[in-house]
Design a protein around this motif. Structure first.
Motif, PDB file in Angstrom:
ATOM      1  N   ILE A 245       0.860  -1.192   0.000  1.00 60.39           N
ATOM      2  CA  ILE A 245       0.000   0.000   0.000  1.00 60.39           C
ATOM      3  C   ILE A 245       0.890   1.234   0.000  1.00 60.39           C
ATOM      4  N   SER A 246       0.813   1.996  -1.076  1.00 56.21           N
ATOM      5  CA  SER A 246       1.627   3.212  -1.154  1.00 56.21           C
ATOM      6  C   SER A 246       0.697   4.408  -1.284  1.00 56.21           C
ATOM      7  N   GLU A 250      -5.742   4.122  -2.869  1.00 58.64           N
ATOM      8  CA  GLU A 250      -6.728   4.815  -2.070  1.00 58.64           C
ATOM      9  C   GLU A 250      -6.745   4.159  -0.690  1.00 58.64           C
ATOM     10  N   LYS A 251      -6.678   4.965   0.366  1.00 60.91           N
ATOM     11  CA  LYS A 251      -6.766   4.419   1.721  1.00 60.91           C
ATOM     12  C   LYS A 251      -7.299   5.506   2.630  1.00 60.91           C
ATOM     13  N   LEU A 299      -9.724  -3.557   1.782  1.00 55.03           N
ATOM     14  CA  LEU A 299      -9.434  -4.452   2.896  1.00 55.03           C
ATOM     15  C   LEU A 299      -9.479  -3.653   4.196  1.00 55.03           C
ATOM     16  N   LEU A 300     -10.114  -4.244   5.210  1.00 57.16           N
ATOM     17  CA  LEU A 300     -10.160  -3.593   6.517  1.00 57.16           C
ATOM     18  C   LEU A 300      -8.893  -3.968   7.291  1.00 57.16           C
ATOM     19  N   VAL A 301      -7.876  -3.141   7.163  1.00 53.54           N
ATOM     20  CA  VAL A 301      -6.600  -3.444   7.834  1.00 53.54           C
ATOM     21  C   VAL A 301      -6.748  -3.283   9.339  1.00 53.54           C
ATOM     22  N   GLY A 302      -7.488  -2.264   9.746  1.00 54.75           N
ATOM     23  CA  GLY A 302      -7.683  -2.039  11.186  1.00 54.75           C
ATOM     24  C   GLY A 302      -9.129  -1.713  11.479  1.00 54.75           C
ATOM     25  N   LEU A 318      -9.367   1.460   5.983  1.00 58.73           N
ATOM     26  CA  LEU A 318      -9.738   0.749   4.753  1.00 58.73           C
ATOM     27  C   LEU A 318      -8.719   1.052   3.666  1.00 58.73           C
ATOM     28  N   VAL A 319      -8.173   0.011   3.027  1.00 64.82           N
ATOM     29  CA  VAL A 319      -7.204   0.233   1.951  1.00 64.82           C
ATOM     30  C   VAL A 319      -7.662  -0.460   0.667  1.00 64.82           C
ATOM     31  N   GLU A 320      -7.447   0.232  -0.438  1.00 64.18           N
ATOM     32  CA  GLU A 320      -7.813  -0.278  -1.755  1.00 64.18           C
ATOM     33  C   GLU A 320      -6.863  -1.407  -2.165  1.00 64.18           C
ATOM     34  N   LEU A 321      -7.387  -2.392  -2.877  1.00 60.33           N
ATOM     35  CA  LEU A 321      -6.542  -3.458  -3.426  1.00 60.33           C
ATOM     36  C   LEU A 321      -6.552  -3.364  -4.946  1.00 60.33           C
ATOM     37  N   LYS A 322      -5.430  -3.696  -5.545  1.00 61.53           N
ATOM     38  CA  LYS A 322      -5.416  -3.781  -7.007  1.00 61.53           C
ATOM     39  C   LYS A 322      -6.326  -4.936  -7.433  1.00 61.53           C
ATOM     40  N   ASP A 323      -6.868  -4.854  -8.674  1.00 64.98           N
ATOM     41  CA  ASP A 323      -7.875  -5.820  -9.111  1.00 64.98           C
ATOM     42  C   ASP A 323      -7.425  -7.279  -9.014  1.00 64.98           C
TER      43      ASP A 323
END
Ligand code: ZN
Length: 341
Positions: A245-246, A250-251, A299-302, A318-323
Motif C-alpha cells: 500500500i503506497s 486509495e486508503k 481491505l479492513l486493515v484495522g 480501509l485500503v484499496e486493493l489492485k484488481d
C-alpha cells in the motif's frame, strides 16, 4: 570455516556459541535505582548477520513480547549462523505502568531514537538502547500492535524505496505491507537511515495476547531467518497474495459522524465491497441509527475494538486493493466462509 565474531556492548561481550541473558541499565528511577531492560543475546558459532528483535517500545503492546520470547527461549538455535539480539520489553517503565508512553512526561520512546546522551530522559534511554543493541545490527524487526481500543490485521510497515528495507519487508511474508518512511525518532526509521534496515510489524490490539497473530509473526521471523541464512532449516514464505500500500492506493481512516456505540459488522482483515455496510452507530437514547458504508472496495486493515465513539473518532482503516489481488482475496475469503458453513 570462519568462526563468528564476539558481540560486544558497553560493559560486556558475548562469545560465539554463547547466550547471555542480561538486564541492561538505561536510566535511574526517582529512588536512584537502575531502570534495566531485559536483553538476550544469542551468538551463533557460525558467521552470519546480527539481527535485533524488539517489542513493547509502547509499553501496553504485548503480542510482540511473546514473539521475541519464543524465538529467544523456545526455538532450537543450535545451528544459528549469526547473532540475535532479543529485546522483548524495550520500554520497561511503560510496560510496568501498562501504558503506551513513558510515564515520565508521557514521552513516546518510539519517537526518541537514535537518542542523545545529554537530552531528555526518553532520549537518554533511547541512546543507550540504540548504541549498544541496535547500531551493531545488520537488520531488525520492531513489533507493535494497534493503539488501545483498536485492532489491526498483521502487516508490515516499511520504507519500500530503500531496497535493503524492501528485501526485509518482503522476506517477512505478510499479506499487507504499508509503504511509509515513518516519522522522525521512530526506531525503524532511524535505524534504516543509519545502515540497519528495519521494519515494524503491526499485529492486533494492545493489552492482549493473540495467539493466532503471534504464530503468524513467528512464521514471519522464520521466513526472515531463511532469507538471510540464519537457519538452514527454514524456508522463505510466500503468503499467497501480497499488496504493497503506497500513496497511490486509495486508503482512509473512516471516521464517525455521530456519537454513540459502534456495532462493527466485519473483522480485521475482511474484504468489503463499495456500498457494503461496515458498521452501525447506535445510540441508547435515540432510534436514528447511523449506517456507515464502504466508500470503495478494499481491505479492513484495522478496526475499532472499544465501541464507543465521539464524532471524528476513527472506525476502521480501509485500503484499496489492485484488481488482481482483490480477486485472489475474494476467492480466499469465499472459500474460508464456505468451509465454516
Ligand atoms: Zn506501537
Amino acid at each position: 570455516m570462519v568462526d563468528n565474531e564476539a558481540f560486544t556492548y558497553n560493559g560486556g561481550k558475548v562469545e560465539p556459541g554463547e547466550t547471555q541473558n542480561i538486564r541492561y541499565g538505561i536510566s535511574e528511577t526517582y529512588l536512584g535505582d537502575p531502570v534495566r531492560i531485559p536483553v538476550t543475546i544469542i551468538n551463533g558459532e557460525r558467521p552470519g548477520p546480527t539481527v535485533f528483535l524488539s517489542a513493547a517500545a509502547h509499553g501496553d503492546e504485548l503480542n510482540g513480547i511473546e514473539v521475541v520470547r519464543e524465538v529467544a527461549y523456545e526455538w532450537d538455535l543450535s545451528d544459528l549462523a549469526g547473532t540475535l539480539v532479543c529485546m522483548p520489553v524495550v520500554n520497561v517503565p511503560a510496560f510496568i505502568a501498562q501504558q503506551r508512553y513513558l510515564p515520565i512526561y508521557d514521552r513516546d520512546l518510539n519517537r526518541s531514537f537514535p537518542g542523545s546522551e545529554t537530552s531528555t530522559g526518553a532520549k537518554r534511554m533511547a541512546y543507550r538502547i540504540y548504541q549498544n543493541f541496535i547500531a551493531p545490527c545488520d537488520l531488525g524487526i520492531d513489533f507493535h500492535t494497534s493503539t488501545r481500543g483498536r485492532t489491526n490485521m498483521l502487516h508490515v510497515r516499511a520504507d519500500m524505496s530503500d531496497p535493503d528495507v524492501a528485501r526485509l519487508a518482503n522476506a517477512f511474508g505478510s499479506h499487507v505491507i504499508i509503504d511509509s518512511s515513518g516519522s522522525d525518532g521512530m526506531l525503524r526509521t532511524e535505524a534504516a537511515a543509519r545502515g540497519t534496515p528495519a521494519i515494524t510489524v503491526e499485529m492486533g490490539e494492545a493489552h492482549r495476547f493473540q495467539r493466532e497473530l503471534i504464530d503468524e509473526a513467528l512464521a514471519g521471523v522464520e521466513s526472515v531467518f531463511a532469507e538471510y541464512g540464519l537457519r538452514e532449516t527454514s524456508t522463505v514464505n510466500w503468503p499467497g497474495w501480497r499488496t504493497v500500500i503506497s500513496d497511490e492506493n486509495e486508503k482512509t481512516w473512516l471516521r464517525a459522524d455521530a456519537g454513540g456505540i459502534v456495532d462493527m459488522h466485519h473483522d480485521r482483515g475482511a474484504l468489503v465491497h463499495e456500498g457494503d455496510r461496515i458498521c452501525t452507530i447506535t445510540n441508547p437514547f435515540k432510534d436514528d441509527n447511523v449506517t456507515v458504508e464502504a466508500p470503495f472496495t478494499g481491505l479492513l486493515v484495522g478496526v475499532l475494538e472499544n465501541p464507543v465513539v465521539y464524532p471524528g473518532n476513527p472506525l476502521c482503516h480501509l485500503v484499496e486493493l489492485k484488481d488482481d489481488v482483490r480477486r485472489v482475496v475474494e476467492r480466499e475469503q469465499s472459500a474460508a466462509s464456505e468451509m465454516s458453513l
